[in-house]
Design a protein around this motif. Structure first.
Motif, PDB file in Angstrom:
ATOM      1  N   MET A  53      -7.132   1.195  -3.299  1.00 26.68           N
ATOM      2  CA  MET A  53      -7.269   1.671  -4.334  1.00 26.68           C
ATOM      3  C   MET A  53      -7.418   0.636  -5.374  1.00 26.68           C
ATOM      4  O   MET A  53      -6.966  -0.500  -5.128  1.00 26.68           O
ATOM      5  CB  MET A  53      -6.213   2.799  -4.651  1.00 26.68           C
ATOM      6  CG  MET A  53      -6.033   3.898  -3.569  1.00 26.68           C
ATOM      7  SD  MET A  53      -4.585   4.783  -3.790  1.00 26.68           S
ATOM      8  CE  MET A  53      -4.562   5.488  -5.273  1.00 26.68           C
ATOM      9  N   ASP A  54      -8.072   0.974  -6.258  1.00 25.37           N
ATOM     10  CA  ASP A  54      -8.329  -0.039  -7.638  1.00 25.37           C
ATOM     11  C   ASP A  54      -7.022  -0.593  -7.796  1.00 25.37           C
ATOM     12  O   ASP A  54      -6.069   0.298  -8.183  1.00 25.37           O
ATOM     13  CB  ASP A  54      -8.987   0.566  -8.573  1.00 25.37           C
ATOM     14  CG  ASP A  54     -10.457   0.844  -8.205  1.00 25.37           C
ATOM     15  OD1 ASP A  54     -10.933   0.344  -7.449  1.00 25.37           O
ATOM     16  OD2 ASP A  54     -11.207   1.608  -9.074  1.00 25.37           O
ATOM     17  N   GLY A  55      -6.945  -1.873  -8.216  1.00 28.88           N
ATOM     18  CA  GLY A  55      -5.847  -2.395  -8.716  1.00 28.88           C
ATOM     19  C   GLY A  55      -4.716  -2.921  -7.869  1.00 28.88           C
ATOM     20  O   GLY A  55      -3.573  -3.575  -8.082  1.00 28.88           O
ATOM     21  N   LEU A  56      -4.915  -2.517  -6.600  1.00 30.89           N
ATOM     22  CA  LEU A  56      -3.895  -3.003  -5.495  1.00 30.89           C
ATOM     23  C   LEU A  56      -3.923  -4.304  -5.141  1.00 30.89           C
ATOM     24  O   LEU A  56      -2.932  -4.979  -4.675  1.00 30.89           O
ATOM     25  CB  LEU A  56      -3.831  -2.388  -4.019  1.00 30.89           C
ATOM     26  CG  LEU A  56      -3.409  -0.863  -4.276  1.00 30.89           C
ATOM     27  CD1 LEU A  56      -3.602   0.066  -3.050  1.00 30.89           C
ATOM     28  CD2 LEU A  56      -2.114  -0.420  -4.752  1.00 30.89           C
ATOM     29  N   CYS A  93      -4.687   6.998   0.396  1.00 27.86           N
ATOM     30  CA  CYS A  93      -4.781   5.418   0.568  1.00 27.86           C
ATOM     31  C   CYS A  93      -5.036   5.276   1.991  1.00 27.86           C
ATOM     32  O   CYS A  93      -5.684   4.343   2.422  1.00 27.86           O
ATOM     33  CB  CYS A  93      -3.731   4.809  -0.048  1.00 27.86           C
ATOM     34  SG  CYS A  93      -3.577   2.786   0.131  1.00 27.86           S
ATOM     35  N   ILE A  94      -4.054   5.826   2.801  1.00 27.14           N
ATOM     36  CA  ILE A  94      -3.994   5.825   4.281  1.00 27.14           C
ATOM     37  C   ILE A  94      -5.007   6.875   4.929  1.00 27.14           C
ATOM     38  O   ILE A  94      -4.578   8.217   4.789  1.00 27.14           O
ATOM     39  CB  ILE A  94      -2.626   5.886   4.918  1.00 27.14           C
ATOM     40  CG1 ILE A  94      -1.456   5.021   4.175  1.00 27.14           C
ATOM     41  CG2 ILE A  94      -2.515   5.710   6.254  1.00 27.14           C
ATOM     42  CD1 ILE A  94      -1.890   3.588   4.365  1.00 27.14           C
ATOM     43  N   LEU A  95      -5.919   6.356   5.447  1.00 27.51           N
ATOM     44  CA  LEU A  95      -6.966   7.364   5.902  1.00 27.51           C
ATOM     45  C   LEU A  95      -6.746   7.822   7.612  1.00 27.51           C
ATOM     46  O   LEU A  95      -7.060   9.078   7.565  1.00 27.51           O
ATOM     47  CB  LEU A  95      -8.449   6.869   5.792  1.00 27.51           C
ATOM     48  CG  LEU A  95      -8.651   6.496   4.492  1.00 27.51           C
ATOM     49  CD1 LEU A  95     -10.309   5.889   4.234  1.00 27.51           C
ATOM     50  CD2 LEU A  95      -8.775   7.772   3.249  1.00 27.51           C
ATOM     51  N   LEU A 142       0.995  -1.157   0.060  1.00 28.13           N
ATOM     52  CA  LEU A 142       0.199   0.081  -0.090  1.00 28.13           C
ATOM     53  C   LEU A 142       0.921   1.181  -0.197  1.00 28.13           C
ATOM     54  O   LEU A 142       1.772   1.361   0.947  1.00 28.13           O
ATOM     55  CB  LEU A 142      -0.835   0.074   1.413  1.00 28.13           C
ATOM     56  CG  LEU A 142      -1.620  -1.194   1.405  1.00 28.13           C
ATOM     57  CD1 LEU A 142      -2.500  -1.061   2.867  1.00 28.13           C
ATOM     58  CD2 LEU A 142      -2.923  -1.371   0.428  1.00 28.13           C
ATOM     59  N   PRO A 143       0.676   2.097  -0.964  1.00 28.41           N
ATOM     60  CA  PRO A 143       1.448   3.431  -0.831  1.00 28.41           C
ATOM     61  C   PRO A 143       0.938   4.154   0.180  1.00 28.41           C
ATOM     62  O   PRO A 143      -0.093   4.318   0.659  1.00 28.41           O
ATOM     63  CB  PRO A 143       1.087   4.109  -2.167  1.00 28.41           C
ATOM     64  CG  PRO A 143      -0.401   3.337  -2.637  1.00 28.41           C
ATOM     65  CD  PRO A 143      -0.234   2.167  -2.046  1.00 28.41           C
TER      66      PRO A 143
END
Length: 169
Positions: free
Chosen positions: A164-167, A148-150, A142-143
């Motif tokens: 996120m889509d595609g991860l 991405c990191i809420l 995860l970047p």
């Protein structure tokens, strides 16, 4: 939360006067200039060593400890890690965390489903990347970006993310 934070690892001796060559595990090796002491973990005990001198050589920090003046006195410390207390740690800005505090966090998706456990932080040029071990044994990267990191709750041991889509592909 970890009581001690690693700042380096002794790789070898340096010269014959008791100096050691340290590989820094901190983002800013120059911080050794500001440190008064470090904690050496021998595996059996933790020893506080007062820093007497600091030099820099390539990617290494050369440290001289007060009261240790002979190569034979530091030979036994090769391969051992150096730590600081949280009081001597660098001050973090908003949304910055120590890697030691992130490892082991439970990672939850924003929909309330548990994704897994954060197992590693990889440093890249642009941003850090969090490695998460999922329940099925697979890993996802995860970047470490705001999209991405809420939320990161160190005290609660939890991280909330937007996947996120595609991860997961």
């Amino acid at each position: 939360m970890e009581e001690f934070l690693q700042v380096g690892a002794i790789t070898s001796t340096h010269g014959i006067r008791g100096e050691v060559k340290v590989f820094p595990t901190t983002d800013d090796a120059k911080r050794f200039k500001r440190l008064k002491d470090v904690i050496l973990n021998t595996g059996k005990e933790k020893i506080t060593l007062e820093i007497e001198g600091v030099k820099f050589f390539k990617q290494f920090v050369i440290l001289k400890f007060k009261g240790i003046d002979n190569i034979n006195d530091v030979e036994k410390y090769k391969g051992k890690n150096l730590y600081v207390t949280r009081n001597n740690a660098v001050r973090l800005r908003k949304d910055e965390y120590f890697v030691a505090d992130l490892i082991g966090l439970e990672v939850w998706k924003e929909d309330g489903l548990r994704l897994g456990t954060l197992t590693d932080v990889l440093s890249t040029g642009a941003n850090d990347v969090y490695e998460v071990q999922m329940e099925d044994g697979k890993k996802v990267l995860l970047p470490a970006i705001k999209e991405c990191i809420l939320e990161v709750d160190i005290e609660g041991g939890r991280m909330t993310i937007h996947l996120m889509d595609g991860l997961l592909d």
